[in-house]
Design a protein around this motif. Sequence first.
Motif, PDB file in Angstrom:
ATOM      1  N   ALA A 172     -19.577  11.674  -7.221  1.00  0.00           N
ATOM      2  CA  ALA A 172     -20.218  11.593  -8.536  1.00  0.00           C
ATOM      3  C   ALA A 172     -20.915  10.260  -8.753  1.00  0.00           C
ATOM      4  N   THR A 173     -20.467   9.220  -8.081  1.00  0.00           N
ATOM      5  CA  THR A 173     -21.040   7.886  -8.279  1.00  0.00           C
ATOM      6  C   THR A 173     -22.115   7.541  -7.255  1.00  0.00           C
ATOM      7  N   MET A 174     -22.360   8.476  -6.305  1.00  0.00           N
ATOM      8  CA  MET A 174     -23.290   8.209  -5.214  1.00  0.00           C
ATOM      9  C   MET A 174     -24.700   8.692  -5.548  1.00  0.00           C
ATOM     10  N   GLN A 175     -25.657   8.202  -4.783  1.00  0.00           N
ATOM     11  CA  GLN A 175     -27.026   8.680  -4.869  1.00  0.00           C
ATOM     12  C   GLN A 175     -27.325   9.531  -3.627  1.00  0.00           C
ATOM     13  N   VAL A 176     -28.264  10.462  -3.771  1.00  0.00           N
ATOM     14  CA  VAL A 176     -28.624  11.324  -2.642  1.00  0.00           C
ATOM     15  C   VAL A 176     -29.044  10.451  -1.456  1.00  0.00           C
ATOM     16  N   GLY A 177     -28.453  10.738  -0.310  1.00  0.00           N
ATOM     17  CA  GLY A 177     -28.717   9.952   0.888  1.00  0.00           C
ATOM     18  C   GLY A 177     -27.630   8.964   1.216  1.00  0.00           C
ATOM     19  N   ASP A 178     -26.765   8.629   0.205  1.00  0.00           N
ATOM     20  CA  ASP A 178     -25.658   7.710   0.455  1.00  0.00           C
ATOM     21  C   ASP A 178     -24.630   8.349   1.376  1.00  0.00           C
ATOM     22  N   VAL A 179     -24.000   7.512   2.203  1.00  0.00           N
ATOM     23  CA  VAL A 179     -22.902   7.954   3.071  1.00  0.00           C
ATOM     24  C   VAL A 179     -21.668   7.165   2.694  1.00  0.00           C
ATOM     25  N   TYR A 180     -20.530   7.846   2.586  1.00  0.00           N
ATOM     26  CA  TYR A 180     -19.276   7.165   2.259  1.00  0.00           C
ATOM     27  C   TYR A 180     -18.199   7.578   3.262  1.00  0.00           C
ATOM     28  N   GLY A 181     -17.348   6.611   3.587  1.00  0.00           N
ATOM     29  CA  GLY A 181     -16.204   6.937   4.419  1.00  0.00           C
ATOM     30  C   GLY A 181     -15.934   5.857   5.448  1.00  0.00           C
ATOM     31  N   PRO A 182     -14.754   5.949   6.090  1.00  0.00           N
ATOM     32  CA  PRO A 182     -13.814   7.053   5.949  1.00  0.00           C
ATOM     33  C   PRO A 182     -12.982   6.947   4.670  1.00  0.00           C
ATOM     34  N   LEU A 183     -12.746   8.088   4.039  1.00  0.00           N
ATOM     35  CA  LEU A 183     -11.859   8.210   2.887  1.00  0.00           C
ATOM     36  C   LEU A 183     -10.591   8.896   3.361  1.00  0.00           C
ATOM     37  N   LYS A 184      -9.426   8.291   3.061  1.00  0.00           N
ATOM     38  CA  LYS A 184      -8.155   8.894   3.466  1.00  0.00           C
ATOM     39  C   LYS A 184      -7.867  10.073   2.550  1.00  0.00           C
ATOM     40  N   VAL A 185      -7.735  11.246   3.145  1.00  0.00           N
ATOM     41  CA  VAL A 185      -7.403  12.460   2.422  1.00  0.00           C
ATOM     42  C   VAL A 185      -6.189  13.085   3.113  1.00  0.00           C
ATOM     43  N   PRO A 186      -5.516  14.052   2.446  1.00  0.00           N
ATOM     44  CA  PRO A 186      -4.301  14.618   3.067  1.00  0.00           C
ATOM     45  C   PRO A 186      -4.519  15.179   4.464  1.00  0.00           C
TER      46      PRO A 186
ATOM     47  N   ASN B 242       0.822  -1.207   0.000  1.00  0.00           N
ATOM     48  CA  ASN B 242       0.000   0.000   0.000  1.00  0.00           C
ATOM     49  C   ASN B 242       0.857   1.259   0.000  1.00  0.00           C
ATOM     50  N   TYR B 243       1.928   1.266   0.771  1.00  0.00           N
ATOM     51  CA  TYR B 243       2.809   2.436   0.807  1.00  0.00           C
ATOM     52  C   TYR B 243       3.513   2.640  -0.530  1.00  0.00           C
ATOM     53  N   LEU B 244       3.963   1.535  -1.151  1.00  0.00           N
ATOM     54  CA  LEU B 244       4.608   1.649  -2.461  1.00  0.00           C
ATOM     55  C   LEU B 244       3.607   2.142  -3.506  1.00  0.00           C
ATOM     56  N   PHE B 245       2.385   1.633  -3.443  1.00  0.00           N
ATOM     57  CA  PHE B 245       1.317   2.095  -4.326  1.00  0.00           C
ATOM     58  C   PHE B 245       1.106   3.596  -4.168  1.00  0.00           C
ATOM     59  N   GLN B 246       1.023   4.060  -2.916  1.00  0.00           N
ATOM     60  CA  GLN B 246       0.818   5.486  -2.678  1.00  0.00           C
ATOM     61  C   GLN B 246       2.006   6.314  -3.165  1.00  0.00           C
ATOM     62  N   MET B 247       3.208   5.802  -2.947  1.00  0.00           N
ATOM     63  CA  MET B 247       4.400   6.557  -3.336  1.00  0.00           C
ATOM     64  C   MET B 247       4.464   6.747  -4.852  1.00  0.00           C
ATOM     65  N   LEU B 248       4.237   5.660  -5.596  1.00  0.00           N
ATOM     66  CA  LEU B 248       4.280   5.765  -7.052  1.00  0.00           C
ATOM     67  C   LEU B 248       3.111   6.605  -7.555  1.00  0.00           C
ATOM     68  N   GLN B 249       1.947   6.431  -6.975  1.00  0.00           N
ATOM     69  CA  GLN B 249       0.783   7.229  -7.375  1.00  0.00           C
ATOM     70  C   GLN B 249       1.050   8.707  -7.159  1.00  0.00           C
ATOM     71  N   ASN B 250       1.652   9.046  -6.026  1.00  0.00           N
ATOM     72  CA  ASN B 250       1.970  10.447  -5.737  1.00  0.00           C
ATOM     73  C   ASN B 250       3.015  10.996  -6.703  1.00  0.00           C
ATOM     74  N   GLN B 251       3.984  10.155  -7.080  1.00  0.00           N
ATOM     75  CA  GLN B 251       4.978  10.603  -8.056  1.00  0.00           C
ATOM     76  C   GLN B 251       4.321  10.926  -9.398  1.00  0.00           C
ATOM     77  N   ILE B 252       3.376  10.081  -9.788  1.00  0.00           N
ATOM     78  CA  ILE B 252       2.667  10.318 -11.057  1.00  0.00           C
ATOM     79  C   ILE B 252       1.878  11.614 -10.972  1.00  0.00           C
ATOM     80  N   ILE B 253       1.177  11.800  -9.874  1.00  0.00           N
ATOM     81  CA  ILE B 253       0.386  13.020  -9.701  1.00  0.00           C
ATOM     82  C   ILE B 253       1.285  14.256  -9.672  1.00  0.00           C
ATOM     83  N   ASP B 254       2.417  14.151  -8.966  1.00  0.00           N
ATOM     84  CA  ASP B 254       3.340  15.285  -8.860  1.00  0.00           C
ATOM     85  C   ASP B 254       3.994  15.634 -10.195  1.00  0.00           C
ATOM     86  N   SER B 255       4.026  14.662 -11.107  1.00  0.00           N
ATOM     87  CA  SER B 255       4.660  14.913 -12.405  1.00  0.00           C
ATOM     88  C   SER B 255       3.759  15.708 -13.357  1.00  0.00           C
ATOM     89  N   ILE B 256       2.493  15.870 -12.987  1.00  0.00           N
ATOM     90  CA  ILE B 256       1.545  16.578 -13.842  1.00  0.00           C
ATOM     91  C   ILE B 256       1.892  18.064 -13.884  1.00  0.00           C
TER      92      ILE B 256
END
Length: 617
Positions: free
Chosen positions: A493-507, A393-407
Amino acid sequence: MKINITVLLVSIFLLQTENFSQSFNQPYVARVGSKVITDSEFLERYEFTPGFRRHIKQMDDSNKLEFLFTLIAEKLLALEAKNLKLDTTEVMQFSRKAFERMFVRDKLFQEEIRNKISVTDKELNEATTKNNSKLYVNFLFSQDKDEIDQLYNYLKQGISFDSILIESPEYEEQKEPVEVLFGQMEETIEDSLFRMKVGEFTKPILTPDGWYIFKLVNKSQNLFFTDEDKENAKMTIVRIVENRKLIKRQKEFYAEYFRNKKVDVDGKLFEILAQKISSVFEYKRKNFTYQPNQPTYLDASDVIKIEKEIGDENLSKPFVKFQEQPITLKEFIRLLAFDGFNSKEYKINLIRASLDFQTKRFIEQELFYREGLKRGYHKLPEIQNEIEKWMDNYLFQMLQNQIIDSIQVTDEEVREYYELMNQPKEFPTVVNIIEVLTDNLNIVDTVLSELKKGTDIRVLAAKYSIRDFTKGRNGEFGKFPVTSYGDIGRIAATMQVGDVYGPLKVPEGYSIFKLIEKDTAYVEKPKTFEQVKDQYRQDIAFQKAQMKLTDYTYNLALKYNIELNIPELDKIQTTRLPSFGIRNLGFGGKITAVPILAPNVEWAYRWIMQQNKKVIP
């Protein structure tokens, strides 16, 4: 893009099921290059990763498939990260060691504490008898032993308990007797109370707060009418008795293990570090918005700043002076941040006290870790598997962040986007949410529990959310395009009104949100370029990042060869209850029950189509 995944996959399964029967003797749901996703890993990750619409039975197959592809995406990026040698970077080597420390300590706890306790039928029967009663007590309190002894003498001479109580400062908080249930008080005090008859009082009892004399005012039965109530009561009894025995065994183990052990800390380095942390926290609390009881955390940018100011010479010095392999100041600072060091204050005397506590705690935990190493726990398959799961998971996040940072987004792209978007026009998807944002896992657990009970999320947001711009409006964002706020907007965007989602990891921590409005179109008046250019730059960067990540993951899927075992996936029985777990580690510390993943399936639609082209000419 939404396609019926099950229909697209049918022809692929016919080819790959035979391969699986030849390759594996154990249950797997997928193979990703050299990695396999076992039934047990899939089930654990699925059950403890938040997802919406999981309560709908007809969506079981779709939910499982989408999560499997999300998990495969993690493995693909982890494999590529290793291929790029990211696992050899200093930060990843440090993270691996930190996870090893946690799980080896936890194993030692299981062996020396948990596995050495047992609960007898007699203990359960005695606990059940207590649990069947409610006690109602009053108490007299003093921090002075002579005073409490004098009060006790008055009681023995026949002076009324109530007449003394009404003249005491503690009377205001117990005009009505205090209810006492089994498990609420320290065991020896509890035993004294449950042995008494109504009207009797105890001798003076010493507690960490001071001295108490309790009087039993009344006693009633604790009634359990339904089978569910009875079963819950039984589980509570077992948990309380086990926890008390765990605490007792842990105290015994501490006394045995730490006898004649002494580890010194470099006092000069301690003071340097305390001063630096105090300075950093003071700056953050004076220049950023914090709620009164919101702690300041030592984060990665703080570590970089502190290390730069301290200098390499001091960083390389032994800070915790173990006889073998002392811990340098640099290593200690990073472990401190990894463990979530925080404080609600920045004054130097309070930082010293907090740092002193954390240093002592670290020494204890490090000694436990080293004891686990001596026993070879770090070599056990179960420990290695735990470490690999989190490192993937950490390696996934690290590479994903590198891709995002390269934008990169040019000024011309922003101007073109402005000309395209900033016209009176209909936007395809606009949503509004109520969010609880917190950086505290215990609050996450509390919020989810309260939501299950039916508590209004607005009430929870008002009480717990730390996002500045939603304060004063009970966590409500206001309408925003789903291209904003990263994964929050994408998932909404994929949810319907009334749906609850989380926890989502954010910065900022963990986000739990409820969709309250969703408009397929609305008209927005044009704004000036200066008003929107920064937001548009973020929007373009997010869109480009999503496209790049989708393409990147798709190409990795072709490179590393994915094999699916859908018949095995179909056998896995899942619950339809949204779950979130916190894992309390032995000898202190906590993490989420599993690494949390946001849905990631867009790449899979392209991969499925490509696989079908191979199967169907």
